[in-house]
Motif scaffolding. Structure first.
Motif, short mmCIF file in Angstrom:
data_model
loop_
_atom_site.label_atom_id
_atom_site.label_comp_id
_atom_site.label_asym_id
_atom_site.label_seq_id
_atom_site.Cartn_x
_atom_site.Cartn_y
_atom_site.Cartn_z
N ASP A 1 -23.06 14.15 -42.68
CA ASP A 1 -22.96 13.65 -41.30
C ASP A 1 -24.25 12.97 -40.85
O ASP A 1 -24.68 13.10 -39.70
N LYS B 1 -23.90 10.60 -35.52
CA LYS B 1 -22.62 11.27 -35.76
C LYS B 1 -22.75 12.74 -35.37
O LYS B 1 -23.75 13.39 -35.68
N GLY C 1 -17.52 18.47 -43.48
CA GLY C 1 -18.14 17.33 -42.82
C GLY C 1 -18.03 16.09 -43.69
O GLY C 1 -17.34 16.08 -44.72
N GLU C 2 -18.72 15.01 -43.29
CA GLU C 2 -18.70 13.76 -44.05
C GLU C 2 -19.91 13.72 -44.97
O GLU C 2 -21.05 13.59 -44.51
N ARG D 1 -14.88 12.67 -46.45
CA ARG D 1 -14.92 13.96 -45.77
C ARG D 1 -14.49 15.09 -46.70
O ARG D 1 -13.62 14.94 -47.56
N PRO E 1 -22.40 16.30 -36.12
CA PRO E 1 -22.24 17.00 -37.41
C PRO E 1 -21.33 18.21 -37.29
O PRO E 1 -21.77 19.36 -37.30
#
Length: 388
Positions: A39, A120, A76-77, A94, A122
């Motif tokens: 993130d 972003k 998360g990403e 993700r 998180p």
């Protein structure tokens, strides 16, 4: 060759408990390094997360993130970034772990005034119903420069007065469970240089100075001066540039002495002809936001483009100016030589290496009124070491 990702991990959705591995592979020359973000922030450090990297026999680099006994907060990403001096390539996807919303702590982040800012939220946990951003308790966006999309906050044309402060993101699931964290956003102002230029009528032997003044920008500032893209500190102050003095060749016979002919060569008085000018470039910093470059004695070697480069925590900026040195035209130097055997080439090779000499056999009669007209050669010499 810029890095290229030859293998990318995919998006996954899973329950808590098992282990998971995310892998990226990249090729390029030189061999790239792979780093990871979650993130937009560095990966958290814990005993369950391990990062490994190695290079294959084919020169590809392989990096992986292994997470054992995954928990909902591990979601998360994830992003892998392959970078080298030739460029970079990145990929993100993700990892969704079923569980309640969880927003990870965020360290202070910096935005640059005049640029776009992006952060972003998180958030982990799955599924997430909504993500909301606030500043000072007010839900964003509040103006046309702000927008919120997919859990990220975007601010265009950042302004210190309006945008610096504390931001909070709140994640919510469909059962109305929430998690929130705050982050400090610090706005940095990049340097702005007042344009400068050199005078156009600078001649050899003149003096000049320019100032690099930073009118806005956060302190501290780092100044670097360059000439033709080379830092000034690396410019040698060698004394190997010819200069023109008023050199002359005198007859070897004294007043009233008979002329003995070509066996008697000329007596040379070079004076300061071989002395070279010093490239006297001086850089001084007067205060925290002003630096000056001075040249005490301009020489042809000082022709070029001078750049003031200024850096702070926000950005590095530069301004350049061209210095053109007008050559000082040297008048003709007439040489009266008591030696018919001398030629222009001999004079150049022996005495006046920076002069171009040529014979002048024809002059008006009055030119020789006070000189013997027998056994006398006349040469005209021009200093060719200076620009015109």
């Amino acid at each position: 060759i810029a890095p290229q990702l030859v293998y990318r991990f995919i998006e996954q959705t899973m329950q808590t408990g098992p282990s998971v591995s995310l892998k990226c592979s990249a090729a390029g020359n030189p061999t790239p390094q792979i780093s990871w973000l979650l993130d937009g922030f560095p990966l958290p450090q814990n005993d369950r997360l391990l990062i490994g990297q190695y290079v294959t026999v084919y020169g590809d680099v392989i990096s992986h993130v292994n997470i054992s006994s995954v928990k909902s907060e591990d979601g998360g990403e994830y992003e892998c970034i392959a970078s080298s001096r030739a460029g970079e390539a990145s990929h993100s996807a993700r990892l969704n772990i079923y569980g309640l919303p969880y927003v990870r702590p965020m360290s202070t982040v910096s935005a640059v005034a005049g640029k776009q800012f992006h952060i972003k939220c998180p958030v982990a946990g799955y599924p997430i119903e909504s993500i909301v951003w606030e500043k000072d308790g007010v839900r964003l966006p509040t103006n046309m420069r702000q927008r919120v999309a997919n859990g990220s906050l975007f601010i265009d044309t950042v302004q210190r007065a309006a945008d610096q402060g504390t931001y909070t993101c709140t994640a919510r699931n469909k059962h109305n469970f929430t998690s929130q964290r705050s982050v400090e956003v610090r706005v940095l102002v990049p340097p702005k240089i007042t344009p400068f230029s050199f005078a156009r009528d600078l001649n050899v032997g003149h003096r000049t100075s320019v100032q690099c003044v930073v009118v806005t920008g956060d302190l501290p500032l780092t100044f670097t001066w360059l000439k033709d893209n080379v830092p000034i500190e690396t410019i040698r102050t060698s004394q190997d540039t010819p200069s023109s003095g008023h050199s002359r060749v005198q007859a070897s016979a004294g007043a009233g002495d008979p002329i003995k002919g070509p066996k008697r060569g000329p007596k040379v008085d070079l004076g300061q002809a071989e002395q070279s000018p010093r490239k006297a470039i001086t850089v001084r910093q007067y205060d925290a936001f002003t630096s000056a470059l001075s040249i005490s004695t301009i020489a042809p070697a000082h022709n070029g483009t001078y750049t003031c480069r200024v850096a702070n925590g926000a950005a590095t900026v530069a301004h350049s100016a061209l210095l053109h040195v007008n050559g000082k035209r040297t008048p003709l130097v007439y040489l009266f030589v008591h030696a018919l055997a001398l030629t222009a080439e001999v004079i150049h090779a022996s005495f006046f290496r920076s002069f171009s000499c040529f014979p002048l056999p024809l002059f008006p009669p009055r030119f020789f009124d006070r000189l013997p007209r027998i056994d006398l050669d006349v040469f005209a010499c021009i200093d060719t070491s200076r620009d015109r």
